[in-house]
Design an enzyme around this catalytic site. Sequence first.
Site, PDB file in Angstrom:
ATOM      1  N   TYR A  54       0.587  -7.812   1.734  1.00 38.12           N
ATOM      2  CA  TYR A  54      -0.609  -8.602   2.034  1.00 38.12           C
ATOM      3  C   TYR A  54      -0.612  -9.914   1.249  1.00 38.12           C
ATOM      4  O   TYR A  54      -1.369 -10.826   1.571  1.00 38.12           O
ATOM      5  CB  TYR A  54      -1.893  -7.833   1.697  1.00 38.12           C
ATOM      6  CG  TYR A  54      -2.114  -6.554   2.451  1.00 38.12           C
ATOM      7  CD1 TYR A  54      -1.314  -6.190   3.534  1.00 38.12           C
ATOM      8  CD2 TYR A  54      -3.131  -5.690   2.072  1.00 38.12           C
ATOM      9  CE1 TYR A  54      -1.522  -4.993   4.212  1.00 38.12           C
ATOM     10  CE2 TYR A  54      -3.355  -4.495   2.745  1.00 38.12           C
ATOM     11  CZ  TYR A  54      -2.544  -4.147   3.805  1.00 38.12           C
ATOM     12  OH  TYR A  54      -2.759  -2.973   4.462  1.00 38.12           O
ATOM     13  N   ASP A  65      -8.275  -1.211  -1.284  1.00 40.47           N
ATOM     14  CA  ASP A  65      -6.942  -0.955  -0.727  1.00 40.47           C
ATOM     15  C   ASP A  65      -6.235  -2.275  -0.437  1.00 40.47           C
ATOM     16  O   ASP A  65      -6.693  -3.071   0.382  1.00 40.47           O
ATOM     17  CB  ASP A  65      -7.069  -0.148   0.569  1.00 40.47           C
ATOM     18  CG  ASP A  65      -5.735   0.130   1.224  1.00 40.47           C
ATOM     19  OD1 ASP A  65      -5.217   1.250   1.086  1.00 40.47           O
ATOM     20  OD2 ASP A  65      -5.189  -0.787   1.901  1.00 40.47           O
ATOM     21  N   LYS A 102       0.697  -0.756  -2.136  1.00 37.44           N
ATOM     22  CA  LYS A 102       1.744  -0.144  -1.311  1.00 37.44           C
ATOM     23  C   LYS A 102       3.116  -0.775  -1.536  1.00 37.44           C
ATOM     24  O   LYS A 102       3.233  -1.973  -1.810  1.00 37.44           O
ATOM     25  CB  LYS A 102       1.378  -0.268   0.174  1.00 37.44           C
ATOM     26  CG  LYS A 102      -0.029   0.220   0.508  1.00 37.44           C
ATOM     27  CD  LYS A 102      -0.339   0.090   1.988  1.00 37.44           C
ATOM     28  CE  LYS A 102      -1.812   0.353   2.254  1.00 37.44           C
ATOM     29  NZ  LYS A 102      -2.660  -0.813   1.951  1.00 37.44           N
ATOM     30  N   HIS A 108       4.619   2.051   2.488  1.00 39.99           N
ATOM     31  CA  HIS A 108       3.892   1.413   3.585  1.00 39.99           C
ATOM     32  C   HIS A 108       4.348   1.866   4.979  1.00 39.99           C
ATOM     33  O   HIS A 108       3.518   2.029   5.875  1.00 39.99           O
ATOM     34  CB  HIS A 108       4.035  -0.109   3.462  1.00 39.99           C
ATOM     35  CG  HIS A 108       2.857  -0.865   3.976  1.00 39.99           C
ATOM     36  ND1 HIS A 108       2.424  -2.044   3.431  1.00 39.99           N
ATOM     37  CD2 HIS A 108       2.011  -0.613   4.997  1.00 39.99           C
ATOM     38  CE1 HIS A 108       1.357  -2.481   4.079  1.00 39.99           C
ATOM     39  NE2 HIS A 108       1.101  -1.627   5.043  1.00 39.99           N
TER      40      HIS A 108
END
Length: 276
Positions: free
Chosen positions: A51, A46, A76, A107
């Site tokens: 990120y 994931d 996401k 998200h």
Amino acid sequence: MATQPTVTFHDGQTMPQFGLGVWQASNEEALSSVLEALKLGYRSIDTAAIYRNEVGVGQGIKAAALPREELFITTKLWNSDQSAAPKAMEESLKKLQLDYVDLYLMHWPAPAQDTYVRAWRDMVKLKEEGLAKSIGVCNFHAPHLQRLFDETGVVPVINQIELHPLLQQRELSKFNAAHDIITEAWSPLAQGGKGVFDQPIIRQLAEKYGKTPAQIVIRWHLDSQRVVIPKSVTPARIKENAEVFDFKLEQSELDAIGRLDSGKRLGPNPDTFVKP
């Protein structure tokens, strides 16, 4: 790793109930942790555009050289990209070095932007085009979900929410279940177990089963029928987190952990969080 349980989405796709999260990992850390996890038998990874480690995740997947159909990859759509989901998906796939993702999640609802319904319609098209096998959401409360149902007629397969022993979100989980939406826990260990691992019931169960407090909490999620994605970049902990398939908690023990719920949210409130 022992055979992992799976969950089945209402669209017919299946997902491992256990996987690796890479929040706050650098590209270098993501590469090494993904490769280590896949070597240990993890099959679900994931990540997210925000990120900023999709490149590292993609490199780890490529280095593992496993058949694509054996993997389950999630990424996401970030808030600032809700009006440009197709372009965001294209960028994520390029970084991941993949032709498709197994699960694409929105998200946050970021309701103040009022763009999540438009983004959801675009995500439906991305699924139809085969760029995502399944689509879902993160951090959506019941009113946000209801609006998606009402305005698009398309129900997310999963809702990934902050959920740990201190924040159990029972009503939202019930709402998810009532609409055939799987509940997935992020921050499942309450960010390193703060205020959780030292709870007497967690320590008692760890001693009883010969497990660590983290393993007890992960097993609690699994036995509660949630998808769980504990994050770690430490090889020993990646291995430890996966050693949870040789025992199960009793219902009375699940209930005891249930009594730890204090409504303590560690992350932002989805009703007000808008960060672009």
